[in-house]
Design a protein around this motif. Structure first.
Motif, PDB file in Angstrom:
ATOM      1  N   MET A 207       2.566  46.644  -5.711  1.00  0.00           N
ATOM      2  CA  MET A 207       1.649  48.005  -5.686  1.00  0.00           C
ATOM      3  C   MET A 207       1.140  47.584  -7.189  1.00  0.00           C
ATOM      4  SD  MET A 207       2.274  51.930  -5.947  1.00  0.00           S
ATOM      5  CE  MET A 207       2.824  52.496  -4.813  1.00  0.00           C
ATOM      6  N   LYS A 208      -0.662  48.022  -7.197  1.00  0.00           N
ATOM      7  CA  LYS A 208      -0.823  47.902  -8.670  1.00  0.00           C
ATOM      8  C   LYS A 208      -1.080  48.850  -8.934  1.00  0.00           C
ATOM      9  CE  LYS A 208      -3.008  43.737  -7.152  1.00  0.00           C
ATOM     10  NZ  LYS A 208      -4.583  42.491  -7.028  1.00  0.00           N
ATOM     11  N   TRP A 209      -1.456  48.889 -10.065  1.00  0.00           N
ATOM     12  CA  TRP A 209      -1.456  50.175 -11.419  1.00  0.00           C
ATOM     13  C   TRP A 209      -2.477  50.866 -10.904  1.00  0.00           C
ATOM     14  CZ3 TRP A 209       1.971  51.974 -13.837  1.00  0.00           C
ATOM     15  CH2 TRP A 209       2.459  51.625 -14.467  1.00  0.00           C
TER      16      TRP A 209
ATOM     17  N   ASP B  41      -4.035  51.401  -7.393  1.00  0.00           N
ATOM     18  CA  ASP B  41      -3.530  51.240  -6.196  1.00  0.00           C
ATOM     19  C   ASP B  41      -2.138  52.625  -6.659  1.00  0.00           C
ATOM     20  OD1 ASP B  41      -4.920  49.851  -5.541  1.00  0.00           O
ATOM     21  OD2 ASP B  41      -2.919  47.624  -5.350  1.00  0.00           O
ATOM     22  N   ILE B  42      -2.244  53.019  -7.864  1.00  0.00           N
ATOM     23  CA  ILE B  42      -0.737  54.299  -7.184  1.00  0.00           C
ATOM     24  C   ILE B  42      -2.149  55.993  -7.624  1.00  0.00           C
ATOM     25  CG2 ILE B  42       0.792  56.033  -8.870  1.00  0.00           C
ATOM     26  CD1 ILE B  42       1.174  53.639  -9.739  1.00  0.00           C
ATOM     27  N   ASP B  43      -1.989  56.493  -6.691  1.00  0.00           N
ATOM     28  CA  ASP B  43      -2.471  57.950  -7.068  1.00  0.00           C
ATOM     29  C   ASP B  43      -1.703  58.995  -7.142  1.00  0.00           C
ATOM     30  OD1 ASP B  43      -3.234  60.659  -6.136  1.00  0.00           O
ATOM     31  OD2 ASP B  43      -3.702  60.125  -4.169  1.00  0.00           O
ATOM     32  N   TYR B  44      -1.720  59.282  -9.100  1.00  0.00           N
ATOM     33  CA  TYR B  44      -0.839  59.843 -10.269  1.00  0.00           C
ATOM     34  C   TYR B  44      -1.061  60.865  -9.617  1.00  0.00           C
ATOM     35  CZ  TYR B  44      -1.796  55.299 -13.148  1.00  0.00           C
ATOM     36  OH  TYR B  44      -1.382  53.801 -12.748  1.00  0.00           O
TER      37      TYR B  44
ATOM     38  N   GLU C  99       2.085  61.316  -7.306  1.00  0.00           N
ATOM     39  CA  GLU C  99       2.658  61.060  -8.162  1.00  0.00           C
ATOM     40  C   GLU C  99       3.782  62.144  -8.825  1.00  0.00           C
ATOM     41  OE1 GLU C  99       5.268  58.706  -7.185  1.00  0.00           O
ATOM     42  OE2 GLU C  99       2.669  57.570  -5.661  1.00  0.00           O
TER      43      GLU C  99
ATOM     44  N   LYS D 241       8.529  51.827  -5.608  1.00  0.00           N
ATOM     45  CA  LYS D 241       6.924  51.907  -5.848  1.00  0.00           C
ATOM     46  C   LYS D 241       6.207  52.437  -5.393  1.00  0.00           C
ATOM     47  CE  LYS D 241       6.783  46.784  -5.528  1.00  0.00           C
ATOM     48  NZ  LYS D 241       6.430  45.836  -6.198  1.00  0.00           N
ATOM     49  N   GLU D 242       5.962  52.794  -4.042  1.00  0.00           N
ATOM     50  CA  GLU D 242       5.566  53.685  -3.378  1.00  0.00           C
ATOM     51  C   GLU D 242       5.657  55.193  -3.487  1.00  0.00           C
ATOM     52  OE1 GLU D 242       5.429  52.291   1.084  1.00  0.00           O
ATOM     53  OE2 GLU D 242       4.835  50.254  -0.026  1.00  0.00           O
ATOM     54  N   ASN D 243       7.270  55.813  -3.996  1.00  0.00           N
ATOM     55  CA  ASN D 243       7.800  56.558  -4.267  1.00  0.00           C
ATOM     56  C   ASN D 243       7.692  56.943  -5.967  1.00  0.00           C
ATOM     57  OD1 ASN D 243       7.460  58.064  -1.461  1.00  0.00           O
ATOM     58  ND2 ASN D 243       8.686  55.987  -1.648  1.00  0.00           N
ATOM     59  N   LEU D 244       6.611  56.488  -6.859  1.00  0.00           N
ATOM     60  CA  LEU D 244       7.490  56.478  -8.347  1.00  0.00           C
ATOM     61  C   LEU D 244       8.053  58.101  -8.621  1.00  0.00           C
ATOM     62  CD1 LEU D 244       4.369  54.194  -9.730  1.00  0.00           C
ATOM     63  CD2 LEU D 244       6.580  53.934  -9.241  1.00  0.00           C
TER      64      LEU D 244
END
Length: 271
Positions: free
Chosen positions: A1-3, A5-8, A11, A212-215
């Motif tokens: 996962m790249k930064w 791509d993160i749904d902040y 999260e 990583k998908e559930n930071l």
């Protein structure tokens, strides 16, 4: 996962939900008496728990040192020479290495609590079989040793660029303890949450990808564990119990891992 791509936003919501789930986890533990059966795994598990308590006694001063670090770093805003910078980086790295290592060691020693609490909780909320012999616990203990070792190594590696950055920009050095705290917390959380994912047959590599998908979930679990470790004597023992239950409840609600159960288990269930 790249930064990127993160749904902040998602999260952040996961983080908030996980944090507020801890009081419910405590009530669940008391109501369901989740601790019952801890000692069915033999003397080996009892010895590990006793050693963990002894290690925990040496961590009492950790909280004071952490907050003192904020004050000291906030005052020291001037740049140092190259030699001084290198020495400070070395000294801080040695301290971080030993302190963080002791906390991951605590999770290894207290795996019996995490293992039992996670299985019992999943049995109560999802109806999954929680029966486990000493051999099952031993396999989980070995996996925790590997996972915690990996998590500790990753903590140290991710911390390197952070330390270099704040070593160069010393006027921001008062922020460094907070960044290091978050890094370690995430990997502590992963070490706990992995016990849940292990029950669905995920390999360590698959489990880390899930983390990583559930930071937000892993970070919240790790932060609470990290804070509870500062509570003298009982903190290191209570922390993995509460964290394991909270992680299991939240992960069961937020993540669908049923499709990842090994085929052999599905066949056994049908049989």
């Amino acid at each position: 996962m790249k930064w990127k791509d993160i749904d902040y936003k998602e999260e952040a919501e996961q983080f908030r939900y996980t944090v507020v789930s801890f009081p419910a986890a405590v009530r669940f533990i008391l109501k369901e008496r989740v601790w019952e059966g801890f000692w069915t795994y033999g003397w080996f598990s009892r010895i590990l728990t006793f050693v963990a308590i002894l290690v925990g006694l040496n961590m009492i001063g950790d909280a004071l040192e952490f907050f003192e670090g904020f004050n000291e770093n906030a005052i020291a805003l001037s740049f140092s020479g190259v030699t001084s910078f290198a020495q400070n980086l070395y000294d801080n790295s040695i301290g971080f290495l030993t302190d963080s290592g002791s906390r991951f060691l605590m999770l290894v020693l207290l795996e019996v609590i995490i293992f039992h609490a996670s299985r019992q909780t999943l049995r109560l909320i999802a109806g999954r079989d929680s029966k486990a012999a000493f051999g099952d616990f031993l396999n989980a203990q070995i996996r925790m040793l590997i996972v915690s070792g990996f998590a500790w190594l990753m903590t140290l590696l991710v911390a390197i660029p952070v330390k270099i950055f704040f070593g160069v920009f010393e006027f921001l050095d008062f922020l460094k303890p907070g960044f290091l705290f978050v890094i370690e917390a995430f990997f502590l959380g992963f070490s706990v949450v992995d016990n849940y994912q292990e029950q669905y047959g995920l390999s360590i590599n698959e489990s880390f990808k899930q983390a990583k998908e559930n930071l937000g979930i892993n970070l919240a679990i790790g932060i609470v564990v990290r804070l509870l470790f500062w509570v003298p004597v009982l903190g290191p023992v209570v922390a993995p119990l509460i964290a394991a239950v909270a992680a299991t409840i939240v992960m069961h609600e937020e993540c669908d891992l049923e499709s990842k159960v090994p085929l052999s288990e599905e066949v056994e269930a049908v049989a």
